[in-house]
Design a protein around this motif. Structure first.
Motif, PDB file in Angstrom:
ATOM      1  N   VAL A 268       1.194  -1.104  -0.047  1.00 27.91           N
ATOM      2  CA  VAL A 268      -0.380  -0.197  -0.585  1.00 27.91           C
ATOM      3  C   VAL A 268       0.853   1.708  -0.041  1.00 27.91           C
ATOM      4  O   VAL A 268       0.871   2.284  -0.418  1.00 27.91           O
ATOM      5  CB  VAL A 268      -0.981   0.088   1.415  1.00 27.91           C
ATOM      6  N   GLY A 269       1.853   1.177   1.259  1.00 27.43           N
ATOM      7  CA  GLY A 269       2.978   2.325   0.745  1.00 27.43           C
ATOM      8  C   GLY A 269       3.422   2.613  -0.294  1.00 27.43           C
ATOM      9  O   GLY A 269       3.614   3.677  -0.467  1.00 27.43           O
ATOM     10  N   ALA A 270       3.622   1.688  -1.540  1.00 26.32           N
ATOM     11  CA  ALA A 270       4.391   1.908  -3.000  1.00 26.32           C
ATOM     12  C   ALA A 270       3.279   2.641  -3.332  1.00 26.32           C
ATOM     13  O   ALA A 270       4.018   3.608  -4.049  1.00 26.32           O
ATOM     14  CB  ALA A 270       4.291   0.710  -3.585  1.00 26.32           C
ATOM     15  N   GLU A 271       2.204   2.568  -3.207  1.00 36.25           N
ATOM     16  CA  GLU A 271       1.403   2.925  -4.407  1.00 36.25           C
ATOM     17  C   GLU A 271       1.471   4.329  -3.353  1.00 36.25           C
ATOM     18  O   GLU A 271       0.583   5.674  -4.932  1.00 36.25           O
ATOM     19  CB  GLU A 271      -0.172   2.228  -3.778  1.00 36.25           C
ATOM     20  N   ILE A 272       0.998   4.190  -2.599  1.00 33.10           N
ATOM     21  CA  ILE A 272       1.157   5.852  -1.993  1.00 33.10           C
ATOM     22  C   ILE A 272       1.875   6.808  -1.924  1.00 33.10           C
ATOM     23  O   ILE A 272       1.359   7.923  -2.661  1.00 33.10           O
ATOM     24  CB  ILE A 272       0.229   5.910  -0.210  1.00 33.10           C
ATOM     25  N   VAL A 273       2.588   7.020  -2.443  1.00 34.54           N
ATOM     26  CA  VAL A 273       3.994   6.808  -2.290  1.00 34.54           C
ATOM     27  C   VAL A 273       4.791   7.672  -4.069  1.00 34.54           C
ATOM     28  O   VAL A 273       4.343   9.204  -4.255  1.00 34.54           O
ATOM     29  CB  VAL A 273       5.666   6.677  -2.007  1.00 34.54           C
ATOM     30  N   SER A 274       3.967   6.549  -5.026  1.00 34.07           N
ATOM     31  CA  SER A 274       3.996   7.082  -6.555  1.00 34.07           C
ATOM     32  C   SER A 274       3.144   7.757  -6.740  1.00 34.07           C
ATOM     33  O   SER A 274       3.427   8.711  -7.724  1.00 34.07           O
ATOM     34  CB  SER A 274       3.612   5.673  -6.669  1.00 34.07           C
ATOM     35  N   ARG A 275       1.655   7.464  -6.268  1.00 35.83           N
ATOM     36  CA  ARG A 275       0.723   8.956  -6.639  1.00 35.83           C
ATOM     37  C   ARG A 275       1.520  10.530  -5.357  1.00 35.83           C
ATOM     38  O   ARG A 275       1.196  11.088  -6.520  1.00 35.83           O
ATOM     39  CB  ARG A 275      -0.776   8.183  -5.779  1.00 35.83           C
ATOM     40  N   ILE A 276       1.521  10.099  -4.663  1.00 38.31           N
ATOM     41  CA  ILE A 276       2.043  11.889  -4.036  1.00 38.31           C
ATOM     42  C   ILE A 276       3.478  11.966  -5.020  1.00 38.31           C
ATOM     43  O   ILE A 276       3.307  13.252  -5.830  1.00 38.31           O
ATOM     44  CB  ILE A 276       2.542  11.458  -2.704  1.00 38.31           C
ATOM     45  N   TYR A 277       4.310  11.087  -5.505  1.00 39.67           N
ATOM     46  CA  TYR A 277       5.219  11.333  -6.324  1.00 39.67           C
ATOM     47  C   TYR A 277       4.417  12.587  -7.701  1.00 39.67           C
ATOM     48  O   TYR A 277       5.200  13.332  -7.993  1.00 39.67           O
ATOM     49  CB  TYR A 277       6.233  10.455  -6.775  1.00 39.67           C
ATOM     50  N   GLU A 278       3.975  11.419  -8.524  1.00 37.49           N
ATOM     51  CA  GLU A 278       3.441  11.865  -9.715  1.00 37.49           C
ATOM     52  C   GLU A 278       2.349  12.280  -9.223  1.00 37.49           C
ATOM     53  O   GLU A 278       2.022  13.768  -9.834  1.00 37.49           O
ATOM     54  CB  GLU A 278       2.089  10.627  -9.745  1.00 37.49           C
TER      55      GLU A 278
END
Lengths: 324, 318
Positions: A268-278
């Protein structure tokens, strides 16, 4: 407002919806005569009888498969998986059937199905009975994945889930049934797919859900003693994911950590971090860190088990790291 | 059965055969994609079975489903359009060959995971039991599906809960390329139902009247006794498992021997011998089918592709 336990909140939600709608029924292993392995459906069998509280064989494919079929023809089953680890036995029904049938048949029917599953580690149940595989299920379009962190959210989200016409995996945490929290009197309905700020703060954002919320709140209290104010965004629903409150908070704090109980890799963290970066790269002041389970099957031994699970000090350390 | 009904069964069987022959041509021409499994040789099975149901009785099957769809009353136009992935198919081109369904016709798919629909069938029957009606669910699957766990969980549940399901094993002798005796501990599949104390029978699946009579009796039992029933129907697919099957696992002589028992030929002879229909009447049915299928192909080819926006519809209801 009264304080009730997570168990009472979930039980109340089930009972209120069964009283409201005769199409709602429960099926699963030991949900009836036994009263539920985690005692969530205690008293239900006596109140509603075997027709509406169905003890099943130990056969997860049959449980979820039959629930899907009944939902296809208009009933509103709530299937209970004794633990989410048994969802792997029924994987085809959850990700290959429930998540796809409506789409594949061009929207000819709805699937008003709730699968309640108990997940999480920390009870010394060994590697096969202690997993937090939420991210796996959140990977599949067609399925909704909900995992509450407070009694009020558990009650309101479960009631909404039962009224929803989509298949929903509702993940509860095995160590949180005794957690007490304030739940409003009367009808409580919380929309699926809405994240929520559970604690306000200006120094960093902690994105989390379920057990991670309990740990993060404790960590935030500790951080506050040192003058660090963490804002905590509780995802509550993993799919569909509501990033708005996360991004809004991050644009204010510019620093974040994600806390989850599952493994870090592909989580889940991988997804959230990616979204924030995007979606908010210009607001990033420090690398976003993830606090998650160590990458091992969870051991039985209590000391080893606790060492593998994310803990409050891990959260505090990560928070301080992103504030450096 | 009245003469008109018998002729209608003949019409349905010829329609399935012709739709699939044309489908195979369109597949070879690259107009149909994915996997396609033909029912040719097995037409008597679903034709006889579905003739024995009442419209309120539900039907669910595996991926060899074009015939079942037609028998349930889905039009050749819609079947052909779904094969071509067009917006006018019953699933708007999102399901394809293996996922034919029509809620309106009480046909609940078309399921492509071997045995996966068996517990779902139990669920359809559970929904009816919960609603308090006496609808019967007819669930069809191949011999190969009886070796997977889903099958056993579904059968057991149906017996334990007294669900109204007619389980129909279409034993076409092969699960893909593996023969029954190489894959199943029992070669008489109905013996598996004995393990669940389930009433069962076997019937010749090349004879539509035999299937119809057996299904009629089985459905009546399921409805009145509120118990599942297991019917093994012995049949044979004349074509390969799917369109890309080299057929290394069986000899041409074996196929030829079964083809001498062509279910359409058998029924044709039955209608003539019993003087139910003249050769001319049967020829007329065949000509009518030819025309209907030609129109279906034209309809499907002329139909629009699904709009790109359809990509995102039907994922969720809300």
């Amino acid at each position: 407002m009264t304080k009730i336990t997570m168990r009472e909140a979930i039980s109340q939600a089930l009972m209120e919806e069964m009283d409201r709608d005769p199409a709602v029924f429960i099926l699963g292993e030991e949900v009836g005569v036994w009263g539920g392995t985690y005692a969530v459906t205690k008293g239900f069998y006596d109140k509603y009888g075997p027709q509406r509280v169905k003890d099943t064989p130990i056969a997860e494919n049959a449980i979820i498969g039959a629930a899907i079929g009944a939902a296809m023809v208009g009933q509103r089953p709530v299937a209970e998986l004794m633990t989410i680890n048994f969802a792997f036995s029924a994987m085809d029904y959850i990700v290959n059937q429930a998540a796809k049938l409506r789409y594949m048949f061009g929207g000819q029917f709805t699937l008003p199905l709730v699968i309640r599953a108990v997940g999480g580690g920390g009870r010394q149940l060994g590697a096969t009975h202690s997993q937090t595989p939420d991210a796996i299920f959140a990977h599949f379009p067609g399925l909704k994945v909900v995992s509450p962190g407070t009694p009020a959210d558990a009650k309101g989200l479960l009631k909404s889930a039962i009224r929803s016409n989509d298949p929903i995996l509702f993940i509860e945490h095995a160590t949180m049934y005794q957690v007490r929290g304030e739940v409003p009197e009367g009808e409580v309905l919380i929309p699926i797919g809405k994240s929520k700020v559970q604690r306000e703060g200006s120094d960093l954002t902690i994105v989390t859900y379920c057990k991670g919320l309990e740990l993060s709140m404790k960590a935030a209290d500790e951080l506050a003693k040192e003058g660090i104010e963490a804002e905590i965004v509780d995802l509550r629903t993993l799919r569909p994911l509501d990033m708005e409150p996360v991004l809004e908070s991050f644009k204010k704090t510019n620093r974040a950590i994600v806390v989850e109980e599952g493994w870090k890799s592909y989580g889940v963290g991988a997804e959230i971090v990616s979204r924030i970066y995007e979606e908010a790269f210009d607001y990033v002041d420090a690398p976003i860190l993830r606090v998650a389970q160590k990458e091992v099957p969870l051991p039985y031994n209590r000391t080893l088990e606790q060492a593998a699970l994310p803990q409050v000090p891990d959260i505090i350390a990560a928070a301080k790291e992103v504030l450096k | 059965m009245k003469k008109e009904q018998l002729l209608d069964l003949y019409y349905q069987m010829v329609l399935i055969r012709r739709v699939e022959e044309r489908g195979a041509e369109l597949y070879q021409a690259g107009k149909i994609g994915g996997f396609m499994h033909l029912y040719i040789g097995q037409e008597a099975v679903s034709t006889g079975l579905i003739a024995a149901r009442e419209p309120r009785d539900r039907v669910i099957t595996a991926y060899r489903d074009h015939g079942v769809a037609l028998n349930c009353g889905i039009s050749a136009n819609q079947v052909m359009a779904e094969l071509l992935g067009k917006a006018t198919g019953m699933s708007k081109g999102k399901g394809g060959s293996m996922h034919m369904a029509s809620v309106e016709k009480n046909m609940w798919g078309g399921h492509a995971i071997v045995g996966g629909h068996i517990p779902i069938a139990a669920g359809l029957a559970l929904g009816d039991q919960y609603a308090g009606n006496d609808n019967v669910t007819i669930c069809m699957f191949g011999d190969g599906a009886t070796n997977i766990g889903y099958f056993h969980e579904g059968l057991n549940l149906s017996k334990v809960w007294g669900l109204r399901v007619l389980w129909v094993c279409e034993n076409n002798q092969y699960g893909m390329g593996t023969s029954v005796e190489r894959a199943s501990a029992v070669d008489e599949i109905r013996q598996k139902a004995e393990g669940y104390r389930m009433k069962n029978a076997a019937v010749n699946g090349m004879d539509v009247m035999a299937v119809y009579e057996a299904a009629k009796e089985a459905i009546a039992y399921v409805r009145t006794e509120s118990q599942p029933y297991f019917l093994e129907v012995n049949t044979y697919r004349f074509r390969g498992h799917s369109m890309g099957d080299p057929e290394r696992y069986r000899k041409a002589e074996e196929v030829k021997k079964w083809q001498e028992n062509d279910p359409i030929g058998i029924f044709n002879k039955y209608l003539l011998d019993k003087k139910i229909a003249s050769r001319k009447a049967l020829d007329e049915i065949e000509a009518r089918v030819e025309e209907e299928v030609q129109k279906a192909v034209e309809f499907a080819e002329a139909s629009p592709e699904p709009a790109l926006e359809e990509l995102f519809t039907d994922v969720y209801a809300e």
